[in-house]
Design an enzyme around this catalytic site. Structure first.
Site, mmCIF file in Angstrom:
data_model
loop_
_atom_site.group_PDB
_atom_site.id
_atom_site.type_symbol
_atom_site.label_atom_id
_atom_site.label_comp_id
_atom_site.label_asym_id
_atom_site.label_seq_id
_atom_site.Cartn_x
_atom_site.Cartn_y
_atom_site.Cartn_z
ATOM 1 N N ASP A 43 66.064 55.287 -63.229
ATOM 2 C CA ASP A 43 66.479 56.604 -62.785
ATOM 3 C C ASP A 43 66.792 56.735 -61.325
ATOM 4 O OD1 ASP A 43 65.706 57.190 -65.419
ATOM 5 O OD2 ASP A 43 65.350 59.367 -65.126
ATOM 6 N N HIS A 49 68.891 59.595 -59.920
ATOM 7 C CA HIS A 49 68.931 61.073 -59.376
ATOM 8 C C HIS A 49 69.210 61.160 -57.953
ATOM 9 C CE1 HIS A 49 67.550 62.569 -63.228
ATOM 10 N NE2 HIS A 49 66.528 61.974 -63.294
ATOM 11 N N ASP A 68 70.961 58.210 -65.547
ATOM 12 C CA ASP A 68 70.467 59.204 -64.792
ATOM 13 C C ASP A 68 70.671 58.860 -63.229
ATOM 14 O OD1 ASP A 68 69.607 60.696 -66.813
ATOM 15 O OD2 ASP A 68 67.657 60.842 -66.339
ATOM 16 N N ASN A 102 70.543 60.767 -70.145
ATOM 17 C CA ASN A 102 70.665 62.102 -70.685
ATOM 18 C C ASN A 102 71.167 63.483 -69.477
ATOM 19 O OD1 ASN A 102 67.973 62.047 -69.126
ATOM 20 N ND2 ASN A 102 67.835 63.945 -70.026
ATOM 21 N N HIS A 103 71.293 62.727 -68.218
ATOM 22 C CA HIS A 103 71.707 63.595 -67.243
ATOM 23 C C HIS A 103 73.348 63.445 -67.224
ATOM 24 C CE1 HIS A 103 68.301 65.914 -65.401
ATOM 25 N NE2 HIS A 103 67.727 64.893 -65.944
ATOM 26 N N HIS A 153 68.273 54.309 -72.131
ATOM 27 C CA HIS A 153 67.905 55.307 -71.312
ATOM 28 C C HIS A 153 66.698 55.951 -71.762
ATOM 29 C CE1 HIS A 153 67.560 58.019 -67.883
ATOM 30 N NE2 HIS A 153 67.511 59.200 -68.950
ATOM 31 N N HIS A 199 63.993 57.264 -67.846
ATOM 32 C CA HIS A 199 63.658 58.396 -68.318
ATOM 33 C C HIS A 199 62.491 59.270 -67.989
ATOM 34 C CE1 HIS A 199 65.187 61.795 -70.944
ATOM 35 N NE2 HIS A 199 64.208 61.378 -72.059
#
Lengths: 437, 445
Positions: free
Chosen positions: B51, B53, B79, B111-112, B254, B328
């Site tokens: 990730d 982010h 992500d 998932n983002h 992910h 994740h």
């Protein structure tokens, strides 16, 4: 005279109800927003908020006024709870993030909760006459235990904060507090009960590494809290007398510039006397990096030129939209007799103070999944449209609040949010399941 | 091309590019991504990242630590956006690099990378704030739908090629370079080896607590491998050693596994070009988490499942995989191997959300050069000719196959220089009387 949350008649036996979860799907949020629970919570919040404005008679300057016995007792309760934090050591070993010892802490609290409440609440509250076998303590216990984060998820958010507000409001409804003299009792509640509560929660967050429930990262108002921004901005508002309406702009001459949130020295100076800066100070404690980057919403708000009262009013509106109207936050709130899920018969009538009067009507609930307690179920299965139409006492142009989503606080771990299917911003992008609900 | 290079330069400097360029970039990216399968095949050597982010400065630090594109071959496991302040800059930079060097960087979906999630967790807000409209968010969401769901890394080596490392010259006694049997190596951001574990020998024990906690004193015979890797690793000492040089295939995804996905082939059959559904195989791949449970469990996230060690081992065996790499979940040490190193979580966002105090990691898998670079083994299709029923009868082997040599590079949050403060943006409507007011305010400032 400010509106007050009414106190139950102790001469009349009351039917208490074991509090239970009632908000199971998105549509239930709209029922909540016309429930008497919603009315009472907002009423009590507005009542506390008003009491935090400085007084022209300087009454508020006396921070530690002689406390009512209820407040001293509640301080004893909080001290006892604080001691539990010291009593439960961290679990050794590596943890993904949160420390599992928090579950033990919570278990201890749960085991001691009835005794703690019996020891530290006024007898009139504990022995409030009741008709059936359920006593007031059952309702009080539910809100107290909901106030310190989730043992399962090892997180804390505004849903837990809301639970504590309900706990205090329950005691108010049961006549546990002294009759208010121009807001003195409420002010004392905030400074001597709510603030120590926040201190305990901060200690819990730091000690057990509780995740921010439902975190939006930098795009939330704050990772965990909301109430101190409301109550603390009121502390900096212009002085009022009992007959004045609650100010909606201006500041006390003694208040620091809102821009002070980016200055470490101002924050250090103000954080012990003001709840807003107390919350900002905690952000300084836990976050590294430029303030404008990790807290852009608070940074933008610090540019509001119309004074702290303006910020205060905005915070109340935002609380209503981003906390009380969000399924992931309020879904765990239990409803009993003191906070009833039953409809408020007067919901369409103005029952709010001048503050709440200018709430924008919300056409849509948009991106929920904000602040506070994250959902533990697949929330999208419970989508609803128009969930958050709240009673707006005065006619205002309808406006979508959610599309400028700033400030929702929020887990380090993502949970699925609820999104309203008919948010205008997303019409061309409708998700396939949006038609459900 | 020169436009693209210009855009890359802008983005590397953490400056957003104009909306029309974003549109063009996203269009090109979609053309490229549509050609990729649901499960992209990636050849080792490759550096696997978790990730991001929107932590742009940390992404730049990642490139410093892991090497720049195109010198290093990267695989990002999703992500890219949400929560951080620089989701736009981070995602667009990765996308530009993808378009510029398609064979040197692989992006799979997290998932983002979803409309619904980004409207809640920040990316949508960020686009509005930085561009004044949701157009860039829309373009990016269209790209999200085309991102692959997983990747399979082939041609890995069981051996870790030596890297020039400071510790070699420092000659730390405990960390003297081993022969060919290094299974796992941890380096810090300064390229210093901080831990090394070999396959055949009992490991040098770096963390005594790990040893005591995992070796029951009452049992004279170790029935299970001693997990004597450092905190966060499940490195074991009793793999069979370097019987071959091939580290087996590594499946990258992910979130994790799905009860609906028994074979990699089943993922290949999904129709991925859509918003992430709320349930089903595609959703599970992006949302699930490994956990210390038996079989499958409900996820507290409200999407995907929890899955236990037996699920992973079964899946790896049936698909002839040696390892599942996933992201994740925040892990304080940057990576965490579980279930006898059959699955690893890689997390690449240090000091997550400015406050978690975690370090980040990237995972380097070396190339098996023993066959002159040809890839002789599984692509996850094992048993295909036997039909599905064959899987029911497969028995787990007593010993899992030797996994690839794994080099983790661990790094902390990038030091940030305070370059002054940006102008405050107009606040949300809550703090305004009306739109007219807002305009007035804007002019005042």
């Amino acid at each position: 005279m400010a509106t007050q949350l009414s106190v139950l008649d102790p001469g009349k036996p009351h039917v208490f109800i074991e509090p239970a979860k009632r908000i199971n799907e998105g549509q239930d949020v709209s029922r909540f927003l016309v429930s008497s629970a919603y009315r009472d919570i907002t009423l009590f919040l507005v009542q506390l908020n008003r009491a935090m404005f400085p007084r022209k008679d300087g009454l508020e300057a006396v921070a530690h006024m002689p406390e009512s016995s209820a407040i001293s007792k509640l301080q004893g309760l909080l001290k006892a709870i604080d001691k539990v934090v010291d009593d439960v050591p961290l679990d050794p070993g590596t943890h993904r993030f949160g420390n599992t010892a928090f579950r033990k802490w919570y278990q201890v609290l749960e085991e001691r909760s009835l005794q703690l409440l019996k020891d530290h609440l006024p007898e009139t509250v504990i022995d409030f006459p009741h008709e059936n076998g359920i006593a007031s303590i059952q309702e009080l216990k539910a809100y107290l235990l909901g106030s310190f984060g989730s043992a399962q998820r090892l997180d804390y958010g505004t849903g837990h904060e809301l639970s504590f507000l309900a706990f205090v409001a329950s005691i108010w409804k049961l006549g546990g507090f002294a009759p208010s003299n121009e807001g003195s009792e409420e002010r004392s509640i905030v400074l001597n009960v709510i603030e120590p509560y926040l201190a305990i929660v901060r200690k819990l967050i730091l000690k057990y590494s509780l995740e921010p429930a439902g975190s939006h990262g930098v795009w939330g108002l704050d990772d965990h809290f909301f109430l101190p921004y409301i109550l603390g901005s009121a502390q900096y508002g212009p002085a009022i007398t009992d007959s004045d309406s609650t100010p909606i702009e201006g500041s006390s001459p003694r208040a620091p510039d809102p821009g002070g949130v980016v200055k470490a020295n101002i924050v250090a100076q103000e954080r012990h006397g003001n709840l807003y800066f107390g919350a900002i100070g905690f952000i300084y404690d836990v976050k590294k990096g430029p303030f404008w980057e990790h807290s852009p919403t608070l940074f933008d708000i610090s540019g509001v030129r119309a004074g702290w009262a303006k910020i205060n009013k905005g915070m109340l509106k935002m609380y209503n939209a981003e906390v009380l109207s969000k399924f992931p936050v309020v879904q765990h709130f239990p409803f009993g007799s003191l906070f009833s899920f039953e409809g408020d018969t007067e919901a369409q009538e103005p029952v709010f103070s001048v503050h709440m009067a200018s709430q924008p009507r919300q056409e849509n609930s948009t991106s929920s999944g904000t602040d506070g307690i994250p959902s533990t179920m697949a929330p999208w299965a419970r989508n609803s449209s128009n969930t958050t139409r709240m009673p707006a006492p005065t006619a205002l142009p309808t406006r979508s609040v959610g599309s400028n989503v700033i400030g929702r606080s929020n887990p380090i771990e993502t949970r699925l949010p609820v999104v309203s299917p008919n948010d205008s911003a997303f019409v061309p992008m409708k998700a396939p399941w949006a038609k459900k609900g | 091309m020169s436009n693209l290079d210009k855009a890359i330069a802008e983005l590397r400097a953490c400056r957003i590019i104009p909306e029309n360029e974003v549109r063009e970039l996203c269009f090109k990216a979609r053309e490229l991504l549509i050609e990729e399968g649901n499960v992209v095949q990636v050849d080792a050597p490759v550096t696997i990242c978790g990730d991001i982010h929107g932590q742009f400065h940390d992404l730049i630090e990642l490139f410093r630590v892991g090497g720049d594109v195109p010198d290093t071959n990267y695989l990002f496991m999703g992500d890219f956006v949400d929560r951080g302040f620089y989701s736009i800059e981070s995602f667009l930079l990765l996308l530009c690099l993808k378009v510029r060097y398609p064979d040197r960087i692989t992006l799979i979906r997290g998932n983002h990378e979803s409309r619904q999630i980004t409207t809640v967790y920040g990316f949508y807000d960020e686009c509005l704030r930085k561009y004044g409209s949701a157009n860039v968010w829309r373009y990016c969401c269209e790209v999200f739908d085309y991102l692959a769901l997983g990747a399979i890394v082939l041609g890995t080596s069981t051996r870790l090629e030596r890297v020039p490392s400071i510790s070699d010259t420092q000659q730390t006694e405990d960390l003297t370079p081993t022969e060919d049997d290094t299974e796992l190596e941890i380096l810090n951001a300064d390229n210093v080896i901080t831990a090394r574990f070999s396959r055949n020998r009992r490991r040098q024990v770096m963390d005594p607590t790990e040893l005591t906690s995992s070796s029951p004193s009452s049992s004279p015979i170790q029935s299970t491998p001693i997990r004597n890797g450092p905190a966060g690793t499940g490195a074991t000492s009793d793999s069979n050693g370097s019987i071959g040089n091939n580290g087996g295939a590594v499946f990258c995804v992910h979130g994790g596994l799905s009860p609906l996905v028994e074979t990699i082939d089943m993922i290949r059959l999904l129709d991925r070009k859509q918003e992430v559904p709320h349930e089903g195989a595609m959703c599970d791949l992006l949302w699930s988490d490994p956990d210390d449970i038996e079989g499958w469990g409900l996820s507290p996230r409200g999407a995907g499942f929890l899955f236990g060690a037996n699920i992973v081992k079964r899946f790896n065996h049936f698909n002839d995989l040696s390892l599942v790499a996933r992201a994740h979940q925040l892990v304080m040490e940057g990576f965490k191997e579980m279930f006898d190193s059959s699955i690893v979580t890689v997390w690449s966002a240090p000091n997550y959300c400015y406050r978690c105090g975690n370090v980040a990691a990237i995972l380097e898998l070396g190339e098996d050069t023993s066959n002159g670079g040809t890839i002789a083994r599984s692509n996850g299709d094992v048993g295909r000719s036997l039909g599905d029923s064959a899987f029911q009868n497969l028995q787990l082997p007593a010993e899992p196959r030797p996994g690839p040599g794994r080099r983790y590079r661990v790094f902390a949050a990038a030091p940030q220089d305070y370059k002054g403060m940006p102008a405050k943006k107009p606040v949300a409507d809550y703090f305004l009387v009306s739109r007219f007011c807002r305009l007035g305010k804007k002019r005042q400032r």
